[in-house]
Design a protein around this motif. Structure first.
Motif, PDB file in Angstrom:
ATOM      1  N   LEU A   1       0.805  -1.222   0.000  1.00  0.00           N
ATOM      2  CA  LEU A   1       0.000   0.000   0.000  1.00  0.00           C
ATOM      3  C   LEU A   1       0.839   1.273   0.000  1.00  0.00           C
ATOM      4  CD1 LEU A   1      -2.754  -0.987   2.605  1.00  0.00           C
ATOM      5  CD2 LEU A   1      -3.000  -0.898   0.128  1.00  0.00           C
ATOM      6  N   GLU A   2       2.144   1.187   0.257  1.00  0.00           N
ATOM      7  CA  GLU A   2       2.912   2.403   0.513  1.00  0.00           C
ATOM      8  C   GLU A   2       3.029   3.293  -0.709  1.00  0.00           C
ATOM      9  OE1 GLU A   2       6.723   1.235   1.861  1.00  0.00           O
ATOM     10  OE2 GLU A   2       7.380   0.402  -0.060  1.00  0.00           O
ATOM     11  N   ALA A   3       2.931   2.722  -1.896  1.00  0.00           N
ATOM     12  CA  ALA A   3       3.073   3.538  -3.105  1.00  0.00           C
ATOM     13  C   ALA A   3       1.766   4.160  -3.562  1.00  0.00           C
ATOM     14  CB  ALA A   3       3.665   2.696  -4.228  1.00  0.00           C
ATOM     15  N   THR A   4       0.652   3.900  -2.855  1.00  0.00           N
ATOM     16  CA  THR A   4      -0.652   4.402  -3.307  1.00  0.00           C
ATOM     17  C   THR A   4      -0.962   5.800  -2.808  1.00  0.00           C
ATOM     18  OG1 THR A   4      -1.797   3.490  -1.389  1.00  0.00           O
ATOM     19  CG2 THR A   4      -1.537   2.042  -3.312  1.00  0.00           C
ATOM     20  N   GLY A   5      -0.214   6.283  -1.846  1.00  0.00           N
ATOM     21  CA  GLY A   5      -0.518   7.593  -1.272  1.00  0.00           C
ATOM     22  C   GLY A   5      -1.554   7.533  -0.188  1.00  0.00           C
ATOM     23  N   ALA A   6      -2.043   6.317   0.140  1.00  0.00           N
ATOM     24  CA  ALA A   6      -3.037   6.186   1.204  1.00  0.00           C
ATOM     25  C   ALA A   6      -2.368   6.322   2.561  1.00  0.00           C
ATOM     26  CB  ALA A   6      -3.737   4.844   1.098  1.00  0.00           C
ATOM     27  N   VAL A   7      -3.158   6.767   3.544  1.00  0.00           N
ATOM     28  CA  VAL A   7      -2.694   6.879   4.924  1.00  0.00           C
ATOM     29  C   VAL A   7      -3.037   5.557   5.609  1.00  0.00           C
ATOM     30  CG1 VAL A   7      -2.836   8.140   7.087  1.00  0.00           C
ATOM     31  CG2 VAL A   7      -3.098   9.354   4.903  1.00  0.00           C
ATOM     32  N   VAL A   8      -2.009   4.806   6.034  1.00  0.00           N
ATOM     33  CA  VAL A   8      -2.204   3.462   6.559  1.00  0.00           C
ATOM     34  C   VAL A   8      -1.870   3.430   8.037  1.00  0.00           C
ATOM     35  CG1 VAL A   8      -1.586   1.030   6.331  1.00  0.00           C
ATOM     36  CG2 VAL A   8      -1.598   2.510   4.299  1.00  0.00           C
ATOM     37  N   THR A   9      -2.764   2.787   8.802  1.00  0.00           N
ATOM     38  CA  THR A   9      -2.479   2.535  10.208  1.00  0.00           C
ATOM     39  C   THR A   9      -2.796   1.073  10.499  1.00  0.00           C
ATOM     40  OG1 THR A   9      -2.831   3.295  12.476  1.00  0.00           O
ATOM     41  CG2 THR A   9      -4.784   3.101  11.070  1.00  0.00           C
ATOM     42  N   PHE A  10      -2.225   0.497  11.581  1.00  0.00           N
ATOM     43  CA  PHE A  10      -2.329  -0.926  11.854  1.00  0.00           C
ATOM     44  C   PHE A  10      -2.956  -1.177  13.220  1.00  0.00           C
ATOM     45  CE2 PHE A  10       1.168  -0.449   8.861  1.00  0.00           C
ATOM     46  CZ  PHE A  10       0.894  -1.428   7.923  1.00  0.00           C
ATOM     47  N   ALA A  11      -3.677  -2.337  13.307  1.00  0.00           N
ATOM     48  CA  ALA A  11      -4.198  -2.819  14.597  1.00  0.00           C
ATOM     49  C   ALA A  11      -3.829  -4.288  14.700  1.00  0.00           C
ATOM     50  CB  ALA A  11      -5.712  -2.641  14.673  1.00  0.00           C
ATOM     51  N   GLU A  12      -3.387  -4.718  15.890  1.00  0.00           N
ATOM     52  CA  GLU A  12      -2.874  -6.075  16.053  1.00  0.00           C
ATOM     53  C   GLU A  12      -3.930  -7.069  16.511  1.00  0.00           C
ATOM     54  OE1 GLU A  12       0.584  -6.130  18.453  1.00  0.00           O
ATOM     55  OE2 GLU A  12       1.668  -4.680  17.213  1.00  0.00           O
ATOM     56  N   ASP A  13      -5.137  -6.603  16.861  1.00  0.00           N
ATOM     57  CA  ASP A  13      -6.211  -7.521  17.236  1.00  0.00           C
ATOM     58  C   ASP A  13      -7.550  -6.846  16.997  1.00  0.00           C
ATOM     59  OD1 ASP A  13      -6.779  -5.842  19.466  1.00  0.00           O
ATOM     60  OD2 ASP A  13      -5.252  -6.900  20.647  1.00  0.00           O
TER      61      ASP A  13
END
Length: 745
Positions: free
Chosen positions: A636-648
């Motif tokens: 996703l890093e090349a799409t310009g989207a803002v990405v955040t993660f959740a582990e559960d």
């Protein structure tokens, strides 16, 4: 009713019918004449003695001799007839002879009468002779019903003699001046005798008819009584010796009779049972109260009932009985008794329990197998996602040709391993009997055309032609186009694999019959063919035609096995016609329902969005595996989207509520709260806050159809199986702008 009763009845009817047939009546006449000979001769001797006393002894002897001659001739002939035909049939000649001797015997009577008249003075013996002739008429009349010819002959001769005697007395009267004197009395007396004889003859004939009717009725009634008696005896024997228990109760519900089987099954003797209420005697503490109540109500209301009840034996053990109650009513409509027929079904109940336990064990085994398959799918696909995903990311970097070749080899090998895993999991699910089919309208022609287009590059690489002969006018049908496509990919892929030169042809034939379409899809090739003795074995798991083929062409030997199982699950089958070195023809036959309407074809899936299109799009990735988080983030890093993660799941729910992402990639299997529960809570929160719903995409290593259905029911918009395909992942970023159907659910 036993077989002997109809035989006895028919025998009695046959005997009676013969007795009253012309032959039977004639033989009865013969026997009767012979039996009554002595009685008739008493009358002859009485008359002879009277003549001897009143007239002349010589005349009396002559009269007796004449009569005896007639009787002797007649009886000798009748006796010979009986000797020759004791039970019939009687010949026409015998009847004529009997009639002739009867007439001869009657003439001897008339001759004796004439001799008597001649031996008397004047007309003093006229009335005496008339009386004897009248008695002869009466005697002859008795035989009229049995032998009309002989009776008529005798009556005609005797009546003629009486008529002549009347004329004998009438002539003197006509010559005198008035009707008076002895001749007149004789004439009147003779007339009275003739009238009485005629009336008696009529009475005899009527009495004979009534007697025949009475005899018929008597035999019918006797046979009916015998039949009823035999039936009653047989029913009593059936009830007494039946394998089922029989209990008879009176109106108040108390037992009045039980058979031996009741004693054998329950242990209670007839003396112990009679006078008791069945429920008090047999109900156990474990007896179902509702069943006991229904039985009591049926007894009380005098209505039939069939049920199963748990009873108790005398020794305290329990027994299952199938009970059938039948109330019996008399001719006046009043209840007389209730018959209960009870059968021991304890062994059947035990078998049912065993079957239930076996069914439960099978279901448990099936569930365990399903859980094992799901675990295997997840545990194998998850690391494969890391292998293939990282290899794809590695290939996108600056690599030397050798490094690029190594990365491609890793990706191809991983995908080959993934295909084998998918085949094994598919085979296991098909053999376990799990439902795997969808029922959606689709176009068969479009489905086959898509498979041919997909496989054409492979055929082109081998230098062979791949042709399709399709029927564009086939109506849309209802079925699982994905499974049909899987079967066709296997068949066409095999045809291309085993064909080195020539062509592969796919033909479609369709015939509509009412609400169904009968399909025949043929895949023919000019390849190596299959020996006849190996053609059935190639449909077995992990089997190919021979070991050389496996070494030369590779493969697991599961494709045809899965294809045949899928075809059978779709209600069809696959047949094969082949010869070694002459190619093969596989024929897939299906019968599918006609679809009412074919849905519009989905819009083409868009490729990865340009960076500017996804610029600023908020994307939440809920994934517990660090490798998978790394792969998704790098994709996703090349799409310009803002990405955040959740582990559960809990973190995903919290982030969705506070950060409000546009797209959520949700792993289904996470510790604590899983992806399904997390998505349900996110959807509930969105409805409660009336905010725009996020586009939620399921990421899972469980790629089964029921997983897709569970995701659709749980609020997901799309479904991506692991290992992830980057193009499919990036296409999901268009989700907020497209219909969910475009992305898999």
């Amino acid at each position: 009713m036993g077989p002997d009763i109809p035989d006895q009845f028919e025998a009695a009817r046959a005997t009676e019918e013969f007795r009253n047939t012309p032959d039977g009546l004639f033989l009865r006449y013969c026997r009767g004449r012979l039996r009554s000979l002595a009685q008739r001769q008493i009358l002859t001797l009485t008359g002879g003695l009277a003549i001897a006393a009143l007239a002349d002894g010589a005349a009396a002897i002559a009269v007796i001799a004449i009569v005896m001659i007639g009787e002797g001739v007649d009886c000798l002939v009748l006796r010979e007839i009986l000797r020759r035909t004791p039970i019939g049939p009687v010949t026409r000649g015998a009847r004529i002879l009997a009639t002739a001797t009867a007439a001869f015997q009657a003439l001897t009577i008339v001759a004796a009468a004439c001799l008597t008249l001649r031996s008397a003075e004047g007309s003093t013996a006229d009335f005496f002779v008339a009386a004897f002739l009248a008695s002869a008429v009466i005697n002859a009349g008795l035989s009229l019903p049995h032998s009309p010819a002989t009776g008529i002959a005798r009556v005609a001769i005797h009546m003629s003699a009486l008529l002549a005697l009347s004329v004998r007395n009438l002539v003197p009267l006509l010559s005198e001046t008035g009707v008076s004197g002895r001749h007149g009395y004789d004439l009147v007396g003779i007339a009275v005798l003739m009238i009485m004889a005629t009336g008696f003859l009529s009475f005899v004939r009527g009495a004979h008819r009534r007697q025949i009717d009475y005899e018929h009725a008597l035999i019918d009634e006797k046979a009916r009584l015998q039949t009823q008696e035999a039936r009653a005896r047989q029913l009593a024997l059936v009830a007494e010796h039946a394998n089922d228990s029989v209990v008879i109760t009176r109106g108040d519900g108390r037992i009045i009779w039980v058979n031996e089987t009741f004693t054998r099954i329950t242990g209670y003797s007839a003396a112990e049972a009679i006078g008791s209420v069945p429920a008090d005697l047999l109900n156990a503490p474990q007896t179902d109260p509702a069943t006991a109540r229904r039985l009591a109500e049926a007894h009380r209301d005098k209505r039939p009932l069939r049920t199963e009840v748990l009873n108790r034996r005398k020794d305290g053990s329990v027994i299952w009985m199938e009970t059938s109650l039948t109330p019996i009513f008399g001719a006046d409509g009043r209840h007389t008794m209730t018959i209960a027929v009870e059968r021991d079904i304890s062994s059947m109940k035990e078998r049912e329990a065993e079957l239930a336990r076996a069914r439960q064990a099978a279901e448990d085994a099936g569930n365990a197998k399903a859980r094992f398959l799901a675990t295997m799918s997840h545990e194998i696909r998850t690391p494969m996602n890391g292998v293939i995903g990282m290899a794809e990311l590695l290939r996108d970097g600056p690599l030397t040709p050798e490094q690029m070749h190594a990365a491609d080899t890793i990706i191809d090998s991983g995908r080959a391993l993934l295909a084998i895993i998918n085949d094994i999991l598919d085979l296991a699910r098909l053999q376990s009997g799990k439902p795997t089919l969808r029922a959606l309208p689709f176009s068969v022609t479009a489905c086959i055309a898509g498979v041919v287009d997909l496989m054409r590059p492979l055929a082109r690489e081998k230098g062979i032609a791949l042709c399709a002969e399709l029927v564009p006018s086939v109506v849309p049908v209802v079925g699982d186009d994905g499974r049909l496509r899987q079967v066709l990919v296997n068949l066409v892929g095999n045809a291309i694999k085993f064909t080195d030169a020539g062509r592969v042809t796919v033909r479609l034939r369709a015939r509509r019959s009412g609400g169904t379409v009968k399909l025949a899809i043929v895949v023919a090739d000019t390849g190596i063919g299959i020996p006849e003795n190996r053609q059935e074995q190639i449909f077995d798991s992990f089997t190919q035609a021979d070991g050389d083929i496996t070494r030369r062409f590779g493969g697991t030997g599961l494709g045809l096995t899965i294809s045949r199982l899928l075809a059978q699950e779709m209600g069809g089958g696959i047949s094969l016609r082949s010869r070694a070195g002459a190619g093969s023809v596989f024929r897939l036959a299906l019968s599918l329902p006609v679809a009412e309407i074919l849905p519009a074809a989905p819009a083409p899936t868009q490729g990865p969005l340009p960076t500017a299109t996804a610029q600023g799009l908020r994307v939440l990735v809920a994934e517990d595996n660090a490798t998978n988080r790394l792969i998704v983030g790098r994709m996703l890093e090349a799409t310009g989207a803002v990405v955040t993660f959740a582990e559960d799941g809990q973190a995903a729910v919290a982030s969705a509520g506070s950060w409000r992402p546009d797209v959520i990639f949700m792993d289904l299997s996470m510790p604590g709260m899983g992806g399904l529960e997390a998505t349900r809570r996110i959807r509930a929160s969105e409805r409660a806050a009336a905010r725009k719903p996020a586009y939620v995409v399921a990421l899972t290593a469980n790629a089964f159809d029921e997983d897709r259905r569970a995701c659709a029911a749980g609020g997901f918009d799309a479904f991506l199986p692991k290992p992830l395909n980057r193009a499919e992942l990036l296409a999901c970023l268009t989700g907020p702008r497209q219909s969910p159907a475009a992305n898999g659910l």
